[in-house]
Design an enzyme around this catalytic site. Structure first.
Site, PDB file in Angstrom:
ATOM      1  N   TYR A 183       8.276 -61.133  12.554  1.00  0.00           N
ATOM      2  CA  TYR A 183       6.997 -61.532  11.952  1.00  0.00           C
ATOM      3  C   TYR A 183       5.829 -61.431  12.940  1.00  0.00           C
ATOM      4  CZ  TYR A 183       3.683 -63.801   8.861  1.00  0.00           C
ATOM      5  OH  TYR A 183       2.581 -64.064   8.083  1.00  0.00           O
TER       6      TYR A 183
ATOM      7  N   SER B 251      -2.184 -62.481  10.902  1.00  0.00           N
ATOM      8  CA  SER B 251      -1.806 -63.896  11.009  1.00  0.00           C
ATOM      9  C   SER B 251      -2.102 -64.359  12.432  1.00  0.00           C
ATOM     10  CB  SER B 251      -0.312 -64.043  10.723  1.00  0.00           C
ATOM     11  OG  SER B 251       0.151 -65.329  11.077  1.00  0.00           O
TER      12      SER B 251
HETATM   13  N1  LIG Z   1       0.490 -68.579   3.779  1.00  0.00           N
HETATM   14  C1  LIG Z   1       0.414 -68.579   5.087  1.00  0.00           C
HETATM   15  O1  LIG Z   1       0.616 -69.617   5.758  1.00  0.00           O
HETATM   16  C2  LIG Z   1       0.038 -67.319   5.813  1.00  0.00           C
HETATM   17  C3  LIG Z   1      -0.433 -67.410   7.106  1.00  0.00           C
HETATM   18  C4  LIG Z   1      -0.771 -66.279   7.807  1.00  0.00           C
HETATM   19  C5  LIG Z   1      -0.676 -65.043   7.195  1.00  0.00           C
HETATM   20  N2  LIG Z   1      -0.227 -64.955   5.929  1.00  0.00           N
HETATM   21  C6  LIG Z   1      -0.142 -63.614   5.319  1.00  0.00           C
HETATM   22  O2  LIG Z   1      -0.910 -63.608   4.137  1.00  0.00           O
HETATM   23  C7  LIG Z   1      -0.419 -62.588   3.266  1.00  0.00           C
HETATM   24  C8  LIG Z   1      -0.289 -63.152   1.869  1.00  0.00           C
HETATM   25  O3  LIG Z   1       0.693 -64.165   1.873  1.00  0.00           O
HETATM   26  P1  LIG Z   1       0.563 -65.474   0.965  1.00  0.00           P
HETATM   27  O4  LIG Z   1       0.470 -66.614   1.869  1.00  0.00           O
HETATM   28  O5  LIG Z   1      -0.477 -65.303  -0.078  1.00  0.00           O
HETATM   29  O6  LIG Z   1       2.029 -65.474   0.335  1.00  0.00           O
HETATM   30  P2  LIG Z   1       2.510 -65.485  -1.193  1.00  0.00           P
HETATM   31  O7  LIG Z   1       1.782 -66.518  -1.975  1.00  0.00           O
HETATM   32  O8  LIG Z   1       3.991 -65.577  -1.132  1.00  0.00           O
HETATM   33  O9  LIG Z   1       2.086 -64.044  -1.724  1.00  0.00           O
HETATM   34  C9  LIG Z   1       2.700 -62.871  -1.232  1.00  0.00           C
HETATM   35  C10 LIG Z   1       2.319 -61.683  -2.088  1.00  0.00           C
HETATM   36  O10 LIG Z   1       2.964 -60.521  -1.537  1.00  0.00           O
HETATM   37  C11 LIG Z   1       3.608 -59.824  -2.601  1.00  0.00           C
HETATM   38  N3  LIG Z   1       4.773 -59.098  -2.143  1.00  0.00           N
HETATM   39  C12 LIG Z   1       5.847 -59.596  -1.460  1.00  0.00           C
HETATM   40  N4  LIG Z   1       6.763 -58.633  -1.293  1.00  0.00           N
HETATM   41  C13 LIG Z   1       6.268 -57.512  -1.872  1.00  0.00           C
HETATM   42  C14 LIG Z   1       6.773 -56.195  -2.063  1.00  0.00           C
HETATM   43  N5  LIG Z   1       7.986 -55.828  -1.620  1.00  0.00           N
HETATM   44  N6  LIG Z   1       5.998 -55.286  -2.717  1.00  0.00           N
HETATM   45  C15 LIG Z   1       4.797 -55.650  -3.180  1.00  0.00           C
HETATM   46  N7  LIG Z   1       4.267 -56.871  -3.052  1.00  0.00           N
HETATM   47  C16 LIG Z   1       5.005 -57.798  -2.413  1.00  0.00           C
HETATM   48  C17 LIG Z   1       3.998 -60.920  -3.605  1.00  0.00           C
HETATM   49  O11 LIG Z   1       4.074 -60.370  -4.917  1.00  0.00           O
HETATM   50  P3  LIG Z   1       5.427 -60.094  -5.727  1.00  0.00           P
HETATM   51  O12 LIG Z   1       6.443 -61.088  -5.289  1.00  0.00           O
HETATM   52  O13 LIG Z   1       5.009 -60.238  -7.159  1.00  0.00           O
HETATM   53  O14 LIG Z   1       5.779 -58.680  -5.391  1.00  0.00           O
HETATM   54  C18 LIG Z   1       2.787 -61.837  -3.519  1.00  0.00           C
HETATM   55  O15 LIG Z   1       1.785 -61.396  -4.393  1.00  0.00           O
HETATM   56  C19 LIG Z   1       0.885 -62.095   3.889  1.00  0.00           C
HETATM   57  O16 LIG Z   1       0.665 -60.874   4.539  1.00  0.00           O
HETATM   58  C20 LIG Z   1       1.236 -63.186   4.888  1.00  0.00           C
HETATM   59  O17 LIG Z   1       2.003 -62.693   5.956  1.00  0.00           O
HETATM   60  C21 LIG Z   1       0.132 -66.067   5.208  1.00  0.00           C
END
Ligand SMILES: NC(=O)c1ccc[n+]([C@@H]2O[C@H](COP(=O)([O-])OP(=O)(O)OC[C@H]3O[C@@H](n4cnc5c(N)ncnc54)[C@H](OP(=O)(O)O)[C@@H]3O)[C@@H](O)[C@H]2O)c1
Length: 334
Positions: free
Chosen positions: A159, A145
């Site tokens: 984070y 991130s």
């Molecule tokens: N969206 C943003 O603004 C942003 C920005 C920078 C970085 N990121 C990073 O991008 C990555 C993906 O996030 P996203 O934005 O796509 O969020 P998201 O839509 O909430 O997706 C998160 C994913 O992680 C899985 N997950 C959460 N806890 C878990 C666990 N205990 N075991 C296995 N899987 C788990 C969830 O699946 P289940 O709930 O089905 O387990 C879901 O598939 C993350 O690493 C996040 O830190 C996001």
């Protein structure tokens, strides 16, 4: 894609049930990869599997796992071996943010977050990396991130810490795998449309951000895949807004940024389910209801310095604690 089945490669994507992980699965399926999808919500993974099998004849294996369980990476690897699959492309994507001051959130919640976003990331690379190197082909994409460049924030303290780990770890691994055919990158998205901010509980506040601050998942994924294929990186940032921001974050001294971060209350509020039952209250934080007793001769002769310091601290700290409690629920970093 008409890749013959024998030449098809397989990608393991964590957190494939939503957001960036789901977009990554769609992208790689269209590129001719077979997929191993993991997350906790099996129904979502199976639905995605059906969609991709129908659209691209992708062979999809769904293996549910809760990566907060320290045994999950090994169990996942055992199931993959049992199904006679191999991992050519690993996307360490699963993740979330835990808002709230560090000491207001239950330890189990903090521990699980480090397990999912840090330990599982390293362990999955540790499990699958050596076979990739032996075969002379591998891709390891770790989703970090822009928060990795933020030198401290109050609220959600772990984070930026875990994302900085992912960034540094990826840089080191990329160096170790140089010339092996295994390409490693850390992808650093800024705010990206997904379920991330719904899970963090701050969607309403986040929706007030201007549209130029937002990336969409397919854009992040396209940038990541093109970079890892080309052997670029190891740090990949999408969009001019975040490239500029990261440049500024690297120019401005950390101590100054940390002081600026200490004025922000964006991540201050813990989710009710994460809150510690009872907060230990340091003596110094108790409000002074009575006028301080004048120091007796005895106490002055025994511990003059400590008394003085304690009374100064108690005059300041209640205000800080009160500030924390009153802090509005607001945007988190991503
Ligand atoms: N969206 C943003 O603004 C942003 C920005 C920078 C970085 N990121 C990073 O991008 C990555 C993906 O996030 P996203 O934005 O796509 O969020 P998201 O839509 O909430 O997706 C998160 C994913 O992680 C899985 N997950 C959460 N806890 C878990 C666990 N205990 N075991 C296995 N899987 C788990 C969830 O699946 P289940 O709930 O089905 O387990 C879901 O598939 C993350 O690493 C996040 O830190 C996001």
């Amino acid at each position: 894609m008409d890749t013959p089945p024998t030449l098809r490669k397989t990608a393991l994507i964590t957190g494939a049930s939503a957001g960036i992980g789901r977009d990554y699965a769609r992208y790689l399926a269209a590129e001719g990869y077979d997929l191993i999808l993991t997350a906790r919500r099996t129904d979502r993974l199976e639905e995605l599997g059906r969609e991709l099998s129908d659209a691209f004849a992708t062979q999809v294996n769904v293996i549910p796992a809760d990566l907060a369980d320290p045994h999950a990476p090994m169990q996942l690897a055992a199931e993959i071996a049992k199904r006679d699959l191999q991992v050519d492309y690993l996307v360490n994507n699963a993740g979330y943010q835990v808002p709230g001051f560090f000491d207001q959130v239950r330890w189990e919640v903090q521990r699980d977050m480090m397990q999912v976003l840090m330990t599982a990331v390293a362990q999955l690379a540790h499990i699958f990396g050596p076979d990739m190197a032996r075969r002379g082909f591998g891709r390891i994409v770790n989703i970090a991130s822009v928060a990795a460049f933020v030198p401290g924030q109050q609220g959600g303290a772990l984070y930026p810490s875990v994302k900085a780990f992912v960034l540094r770890f990826s840089q080191s691994l990329a160096t170790e795998y140089r010339d092996t055919g295994v390409h490693v990158i850390a992808v650093c998205p800024g705010f990206t449309w997904s379920e991330f901010h719904d899970v963090a509980g701050n969607r309403t506040q986040m929706n007030k951000l201007p549209s130029f601050m937002w990336l969409d998942g397919p854009r992040v994924v396209t940038d990541a895949h093109k970079a890892v294929e080309a052997g670029r990186g190891p740090v990949i940032i999408s969009g001019w807004v975040y490239k500029t921001l990261v440049t500024l974050l690297q120019i401005i001294p950390d101590n100054l940024l940390a002081r600026m971060g200490s004025r922000s209350v964006r991540n201050a509020q813990a989710r009710p389910e994460d809150r510690r039952e009872t907060l230990p209250t340091p003596a110094a934080a108790k409000p002074q209801t009575k006028a301080r007793k004048p120091a007796t001769k005895k106490s002055v002769t025994k511990k003059p310095a400590t008394k003085k310091l304690a009374s100064k601290a108690s005059a300041k700290k209640p205000a800080k604690r009160a500030e924390r409690k009153a802090a509005p629920k607001a945007a988190n970093s991503s």
